[in-house]
Design a protein around this motif. Structure first.
Motif, PDB file in Angstrom:
ATOM      1  N   MET A   1      60.644  57.151  14.912  1.00 18.75           N
ATOM      2  CA  MET A   1      59.307  57.825  15.286  1.00 18.75           C
ATOM      3  C   MET A   1      59.236  59.177  14.540  1.00 18.75           C
ATOM      4  N   GLU A   2      57.913  59.209  14.373  1.00 17.12           N
ATOM      5  CA  GLU A   2      57.566  60.336  13.694  1.00 17.12           C
ATOM      6  C   GLU A   2      56.590  61.348  14.248  1.00 17.12           C
ATOM      7  N   GLU A   3      56.888  62.630  14.142  1.00 16.68           N
ATOM      8  CA  GLU A   3      55.682  63.440  14.565  1.00 16.68           C
ATOM      9  C   GLU A   3      54.659  63.493  13.555  1.00 16.68           C
ATOM     10  N   LEU A   4      53.352  62.999  13.905  1.00 17.30           N
ATOM     11  CA  LEU A   4      52.168  62.744  13.111  1.00 17.30           C
ATOM     12  C   LEU A   4      51.689  63.936  12.519  1.00 17.30           C
ATOM     13  N   LYS A   5      51.322  63.876  11.215  1.00 15.19           N
ATOM     14  CA  LYS A   5      50.866  65.271  10.542  1.00 15.19           C
ATOM     15  C   LYS A   5      49.603  65.867  10.996  1.00 15.19           C
ATOM     16  N   GLN A  16      61.706  58.404  21.453  1.00 18.84           N
ATOM     17  CA  GLN A  16      61.893  57.133  21.294  1.00 18.84           C
ATOM     18  C   GLN A  16      62.724  56.567  22.208  1.00 18.84           C
ATOM     19  N   LEU A  17      62.431  55.389  22.917  1.00 18.39           N
ATOM     20  CA  LEU A  17      63.320  55.034  23.952  1.00 18.39           C
ATOM     21  C   LEU A  17      64.138  53.822  23.557  1.00 18.39           C
ATOM     22  N   ASN A  18      63.896  53.368  22.345  1.00 22.22           N
ATOM     23  CA  ASN A  18      64.774  52.214  21.769  1.00 22.22           C
ATOM     24  C   ASN A  18      65.137  52.622  20.289  1.00 22.22           C
ATOM     25  N   ASP A  19      65.961  51.745  19.616  1.00 20.69           N
ATOM     26  CA  ASP A  19      66.243  51.865  18.291  1.00 20.69           C
ATOM     27  C   ASP A  19      65.747  50.959  17.327  1.00 20.69           C
ATOM     28  N   ASP A 117      50.929  39.833  17.343  1.00 20.03           N
ATOM     29  CA  ASP A 117      51.460  40.639  16.276  1.00 20.03           C
ATOM     30  C   ASP A 117      51.442  42.064  16.519  1.00 20.03           C
ATOM     31  N   VAL A 118      52.415  42.457  17.195  1.00 14.75           N
ATOM     32  CA  VAL A 118      52.341  44.101  17.740  1.00 14.75           C
ATOM     33  C   VAL A 118      53.437  44.605  16.717  1.00 14.75           C
ATOM     34  N   CYS A 119      53.237  45.805  16.015  1.00 18.81           N
ATOM     35  CA  CYS A 119      54.224  46.502  15.425  1.00 18.81           C
ATOM     36  C   CYS A 119      55.015  47.558  16.321  1.00 18.81           C
ATOM     37  N   ALA A 120      54.176  48.233  17.214  1.00 19.04           N
ATOM     38  CA  ALA A 120      54.895  49.368  17.945  1.00 19.04           C
ATOM     39  C   ALA A 120      54.303  49.402  19.105  1.00 19.04           C
ATOM     40  N   VAL A 121      55.060  50.115  20.190  1.00 21.27           N
ATOM     41  CA  VAL A 121      54.617  50.286  21.515  1.00 21.27           C
ATOM     42  C   VAL A 121      54.526  51.680  21.948  1.00 21.27           C
ATOM     43  N   VAL A 122      53.517  52.327  22.531  1.00 20.86           N
ATOM     44  CA  VAL A 122      53.529  53.619  23.061  1.00 20.86           C
ATOM     45  C   VAL A 122      53.294  53.688  24.423  1.00 20.86           C
ATOM     46  N   ALA A 139      62.225  48.757  26.971  1.00 19.72           N
ATOM     47  CA  ALA A 139      62.956  49.134  25.836  1.00 19.72           C
ATOM     48  C   ALA A 139      63.867  48.173  25.208  1.00 19.72           C
ATOM     49  N   ASP A 140      64.679  47.703  26.102  1.00 20.04           N
ATOM     50  CA  ASP A 140      65.612  46.733  25.836  1.00 20.04           C
ATOM     51  C   ASP A 140      65.184  45.374  25.312  1.00 20.04           C
ATOM     52  N   LYS A 141      64.060  45.069  25.875  1.00 19.46           N
ATOM     53  CA  LYS A 141      63.506  43.736  25.780  1.00 19.46           C
ATOM     54  C   LYS A 141      62.505  43.526  24.561  1.00 19.46           C
ATOM     55  N   LEU A 142      61.885  44.886  24.164  1.00 24.21           N
ATOM     56  CA  LEU A 142      60.918  44.852  22.947  1.00 24.21           C
ATOM     57  C   LEU A 142      61.674  44.787  21.977  1.00 24.21           C
ATOM     58  N   GLU A 143      60.989  43.983  20.907  1.00 28.95           N
ATOM     59  CA  GLU A 143      61.579  43.967  19.519  1.00 28.95           C
ATOM     60  C   GLU A 143      61.135  44.956  18.514  1.00 28.95           C
TER      61      GLU A 143
END
Ligand SMILES: Cc1cc2nc3c(=O)[nH]c(=O)nc-3n(C[C@H](O)[C@H](O)[C@H](O)COP(=O)(O)OP(=O)(O)OC[C@H]3O[C@@H](n4cnc5c(N)ncnc54)[C@H](O)[C@@H]3O)c2cc1C
Length: 461
Positions: A1-5, A16-19, A117-122, A139-143
């Motif tokens: 996770m990044e702080e967007l500039k 970030q709730l998962n790794d 085709d999802v790359c990330a969830v907010v 958080a556990d279920k998501l890839e």
């Protein structure tokens, strides 16, 4: 996770709730909307759009609707869907696809992410036990990464304090010292790739409020309300009227039950239809007298965010008498068998059948209007202690009625304020029968302070 500039959503609001790793080459960033049901000043939405832009992908918004949200009934659902419809329409106008899913929240969002085709969830942030569980299950279920963005308090809860606070006096300085920095406007981000025409579909269309409500198997036992209509524009109408009246003499007048001179914004805050930062800025910048502005900000920021602090740091006990301080536990133990002056069944209470006309009027206002002025909430709740034979039953009855009828019920404020009746965030007072050292409120006190007859007349209509 990044702080967007160069972005107005700062790191303190992000977790970030998962790794899980970002899915390289994925086509969508999903904003899984749950708590902040609005298209304006919503940091989770803006973060998702900005992240999608940086990744050169589409942002889409997904809401997962369930039939059995704990303690919610038709009154709450109608308001929710009204707000959601307005948010969805505005999100679509901004070029972003809005998708409504129906079914268990964590499973539904995980299924959607897997099939597309999802790359990330907010997502946005919430505080109660079940809401936390939905997020941790997802958080556990998501890839893919699940990033939570806090948008329903002015100062993020851990930034305000790293522990459960004892009372308003212990959190006030900490929070007020940070409020300017965290109340800045969240700027809107334009999606580089509008997603509104992408081929993704949900379980339901959000064409009309009644169309969605008809498909839900919700508790229909409590009638919806006309006075409170959900949505950001309605929230802003209430706020604008309040600002135009110069805050209605809030510092002195807010507690007068007959006048009902407050902002009526709590249902909108509860459903995330308006940002508390927006309210804070508009009130703070208004030309109303300083004492009224400060009085209002004390409630909106210090008291409301003390409630969030409590529910967050007491996740196992925030809805139990176990959470009150030792002095309150001890006094209740000592006075448990004091003879109560009255004894009413829960049904008699719910139908307003006590011998106190003011209390019955409060109960009628709750049932029929879904709202009560603050002082009447205190009086109403304190009397239940004298109307039932144990503190435990008084507590359960109060929370049950609070959450069933109030438009703003089931909120961190609900759990905190109902426990306040039993000593939370308060101090010990002169010892009396039944109340022990808990703060006492009597009909005599109500009569001395306020125009009770005018209140009863107002409720009669
Ligand atoms: C027994 C009891 C039960 C309550 N149950 C609820 C509830 O279910 N949901 C709920 O939102 N509030 C609850 N409150 C707190 C408060 O009474 C309401 O938030 C307020 O009356 C809502 O009206 P308003 O929006 O016009 O408030 P205003 O006076 O205009 O205040 C603005 C905002 O400040 C916050 N605020 C005001 N008073 C308090 C307070 N005492 N504690 C924390 N925040 C406050 C609210 O978010 C409110 O919308 C309860 C209070 C008591 C004593």
């Amino acid at each position: 996770m990044e702080e967007l500039k160069n972005f107005s959503v700062t790191a303190e609001r992000l977790q970030q709730l998962n790794d899980k790793e970002l899915k390289e080459g994925g086509k969508y960033v999903v904003y899984w909307m749950q708590e902040s049901m609005r298209a304006y000043e919503n940091p989770a939405l803006e973060y998702a759009i900005r992240w999608a832009n940086d990744l050169d992908t589409y942002c889409v918004v997904v809401f997962t609707l369930i039939d059995d949200f704990p303690e919610a009934n038709l009154r709450h659902y109608k308001f929710l869907i009204e707000g959601l419809k307005e948010a969805a329409d505005r999100i679509t106008e901004r070029g972003i696809k809005f998708i409504l899913l129906h079914g268990p929240r964590a499973e539904k969002i995980a299924g959607f992410v897997k099939e597309n085709d999802v790359c990330a969830v907010v997502t946005d942030r919430a505080y109660t036990r079940h809401e936390r569980k939905w997020r941790s299950d997802a958080a556990d279920k998501l890839e893919v990464p699940l990033v939570q963005v806090e948008g329903n308090v002015v100062v993020p809860v851990e930034t305000a304090s790293d522990k459960q606070e004892y009372a308003a006096r212990t959190i006030r300085k900490k929070i007020m010292g940070k409020v300017e920095a965290f109340s800045q406007e969240v700027t809107e981000t334009k999606p580089d790739k509008p997603s509104k025409r992408v081929h993704l579909s949900g379980d339901m269309e959000l064409n009309s409020v009644s169309g969605v409500l008809d498909q839900l198997k919700v508790d229909r036992g409590v009638k919806p309300l006309d006075e409170f209509v959900g949505g950001t524009s309605e929230a802003r109408k209430h706020l604008t009227a309040f600002l135009r009246s110069d805050l209605k003499g809030y510092a002195d007048g807010r507690l007068e039950p007959a006048e009902d001179a407050t902002s009526h914004i709590s249902p909108y805050l509860h459903f995330g239809h308006i940002s508390p930062c927006e309210i804070y800025r508009k009130v703070n910048d208004s030309s109303a007298p300083k004492s009224d502005r400060e009085g209002y900000i004390e409630e909106l920021v210090v008291r409301r965010e003390l409630a969030h602090n409590f529910v967050w740091y007491a996740p196992d006990t925030y809805d139990s008498l176990e959470a009150v301080p030792d002095w309150a536990q001890e006094t209740m133990e000592k006075h448990e068998s004091d003879k109560r002056p009255h004894h009413y069944t829960r049904e008699e209470l719910e139908n307003g059948k006590t011998d106190d006309e003011a209390w019955n009027a409060a109960m009628k206002e709750m049932r029929e209007r879904g709202f009560l002025p603050n002082y009447m909430r205190m009086y109403w709740g304190k009397q239940i202690i004298t109307y039932t034979n144990t503190y435990q039953y008084a507590y359960e009855t109060t929370l049950y009625l609070n959450n069933k009828y109030f438009m703003d019920g089931r909120d961190p404020n609900s759990y905190t304020n109902v426990l306040w009746l039993f000593g939370l965030h308060d101090r010990g007072w002169t010892e009396r029968d039944v109340f022990g050292k808990l703060r006492t409120m009597t009909r005599g006190g109500l009569d001395r302070k306020y125009d009770v007859e005018a209140y009863i007349e107002r409720v009669k209509g």
